[in-house]
Design a protein around this motif. Structure first.
Motif, mmCIF file in Angstrom:
data_model
loop_
_atom_site.group_PDB
_atom_site.id
_atom_site.type_symbol
_atom_site.label_atom_id
_atom_site.label_comp_id
_atom_site.label_asym_id
_atom_site.label_seq_id
_atom_site.Cartn_x
_atom_site.Cartn_y
_atom_site.Cartn_z
ATOM 1 N N VAL A 112 92.544 28.589 -35.683
ATOM 2 C CA VAL A 112 93.291 27.867 -34.471
ATOM 3 C C VAL A 112 93.582 26.557 -34.943
ATOM 4 O O VAL A 112 94.803 26.191 -35.010
ATOM 5 C CB VAL A 112 92.352 27.876 -33.186
ATOM 6 N N LYS A 116 97.197 25.056 -35.766
ATOM 7 C CA LYS A 116 97.874 23.794 -35.080
ATOM 8 C C LYS A 116 98.222 22.788 -36.081
ATOM 9 O O LYS A 116 99.213 22.117 -35.853
ATOM 10 C CB LYS A 116 96.577 23.245 -34.091
ATOM 11 N N ARG A 121 103.995 29.388 -35.585
ATOM 12 C CA ARG A 121 103.653 30.119 -34.448
ATOM 13 C C ARG A 121 102.911 31.551 -35.052
ATOM 14 O O ARG A 121 103.277 31.882 -36.061
ATOM 15 C CB ARG A 121 104.955 30.595 -33.912
ATOM 16 N N CYS A 125 102.163 35.973 -31.072
ATOM 17 C CA CYS A 125 102.198 35.274 -30.091
ATOM 18 C C CYS A 125 103.637 35.222 -29.551
ATOM 19 O O CYS A 125 104.133 34.113 -28.954
ATOM 20 C CB CYS A 125 101.642 33.988 -30.265
ATOM 21 N N ALA A 129 102.091 34.201 -25.786
ATOM 22 C CA ALA A 129 100.363 34.081 -25.658
ATOM 23 C C ALA A 129 99.739 32.807 -26.454
ATOM 24 O O ALA A 129 100.574 32.186 -27.257
ATOM 25 C CB ALA A 129 99.873 35.344 -26.261
ATOM 26 N N SER A 130 98.567 32.619 -26.180
ATOM 27 C CA SER A 130 98.115 31.078 -26.811
ATOM 28 C C SER A 130 97.845 31.704 -28.192
ATOM 29 O O SER A 130 97.716 32.961 -28.596
ATOM 30 C CB SER A 130 96.893 31.126 -26.119
ATOM 31 N N ILE A 131 97.486 31.033 -29.268
ATOM 32 C CA ILE A 131 96.898 31.063 -30.474
ATOM 33 C C ILE A 131 95.817 31.867 -30.636
ATOM 34 O O ILE A 131 95.565 32.931 -31.203
ATOM 35 C CB ILE A 131 96.858 29.887 -31.246
ATOM 36 N N GLN A 133 94.778 33.909 -28.199
ATOM 37 C CA GLN A 133 94.924 35.187 -27.688
ATOM 38 C C GLN A 133 95.363 35.989 -28.978
ATOM 39 O O GLN A 133 95.537 37.366 -29.117
ATOM 40 C CB GLN A 133 96.069 35.319 -26.802
#
Length: 307
Positions: A112, A116, A121, A125, A129-131, A133
């Motif tokens: 993660v 970031k 991306r 995702c 969806a979030s990272i 997920q």
């Protein structure tokens, strides 16, 4: 070690095919750079169904047909094709094709953080969806492959040089020094200081053969000049200390994963002292197992003028 053997990494103990996979953000790109340095023909994001076709190709850049070595990244970016990977690997095994699977992993929180910081991306995702997920989806998709991997490398706390060293240990053991390509060259300061050298040694403090009329038209490649330069008390002391310095720094370059190193030895004109000592330096490094080439940048400019 013969000069021919030192000019290349020994391929006899390297697998014909390496499948590189793992979690996005765990170091696949760095891994491919490492395999390229080991002489593999590398393909990124190849559909699994095309691996067999690639193995049948001839004339790959830099590789004789009988020594083809392939490193292929197969990952979750192309889910439709990735689902067939295990079936394709079973076919390759049935054909007797030697392959190994390298799976790169890292802790979720580290993945993660890497995403970031890169502001990229995650490939899973695309639906918003979030990272976190996306990472969970990827772990589920890659579970079977991870269980089948020959090598699982956790890069959570690894720096890039450590990953490169790990890959070399796994796939080309015993070839650490030959992975570093060393160029030793002589030059003359009067023709300009070197711009590309990692190490520069100025040997203008040593007695100059130019002032001997018999040696003036010769070069450091000629035995009389080599004897004049090398077999003097001041040169013998210098070489002892110079080689001690090389013994100290060269393993560090190898450990850092450096692939190319340029060592420049300079005198005034690049004709006598620097040539003889560049040759001596290259011979010493070859004897230590390094892959070395030798060049004399300014030898063609030697005119026998004032040095």
């Amino acid at each position: 070690m013969s000069e021919e053997a030192a000019d290349r990494v020994d391929l006899a103990h390297m697998p014909e095919l390496v499948i590189v996979s793992g979690m996005s953000g765990a170091g696949r790109t760095e891994a491919m750079h490492s395999f390229e340095d080991l002489g593999y023909f590398c393909v990124d994001n190849l559909p699994a169904s095309l691996i067999a076709n690639l193995l049948e190709l001839t004339g790959m850049p830099g590789q004789p047909d009988e020594r083809r070595r392939l490193a292929v990244v197969c990952d979750a970016r192309n889910r439709d094709f990735f689902a067939n990977l295990m079936n394709e690997l079973k076919k390759l095994k049935a054909q007797g094709i030697d392959y190994r699977i390298l799976f790169l992993d890292a802790a979720d929180e580290k993945l993660v953080a890497r995403y970031k910081s890169s502001r990229r991306r995650h490939p899973l995702c695309t639906d918003g969806a979030s990272i976190a997920q996306g990472i969970e989806r990827e772990r589920n998709l890659l579970f079977e492959l991870r269980e089948s991997a020959h090598h699982v490398v956790d890069t959570t706390d690894m720096l890039p040089p450590q990953l490169r060293a790990t890959i070399r240990d796994l796939f080309a053991p015993g070839e650490e020094r030959t992975g570093l390509s060393v160029t030793v060259y002589s030059f003359g300061f009067k023709h300009g200081a070197p711009l590309d050298a990692d190490l520069v040694m100025d040997v203008r403090f040593l007695p100059n053969p130019y002032y001997d009329p018999k040696l003036r038209p010769l070069t450091g490649l000629d035995k009389p000049v080599r004897d004049f330069v090398l077999y003097r008390p001041e040169t013998e002391e210098f070489e002892q200390r110079w080689r001690g310095l090389l013994d100290c720094v060269m393993p560090g370059y190898v450990a850092e994963g450096k692939q190319q190193l340029a060592i420049a030895v300079g005198c005034t004109g690049g004709q006598h002292r620097s040539v003889a000592l560049a040759e001596s330096t290259a011979d010493y490094l070859k004897a230590q197992g390094y892959r070395v080439s030798i060049a004399h940048r300014d030898l063609a400019l030697a005119e026998g003028g004032a040095l």
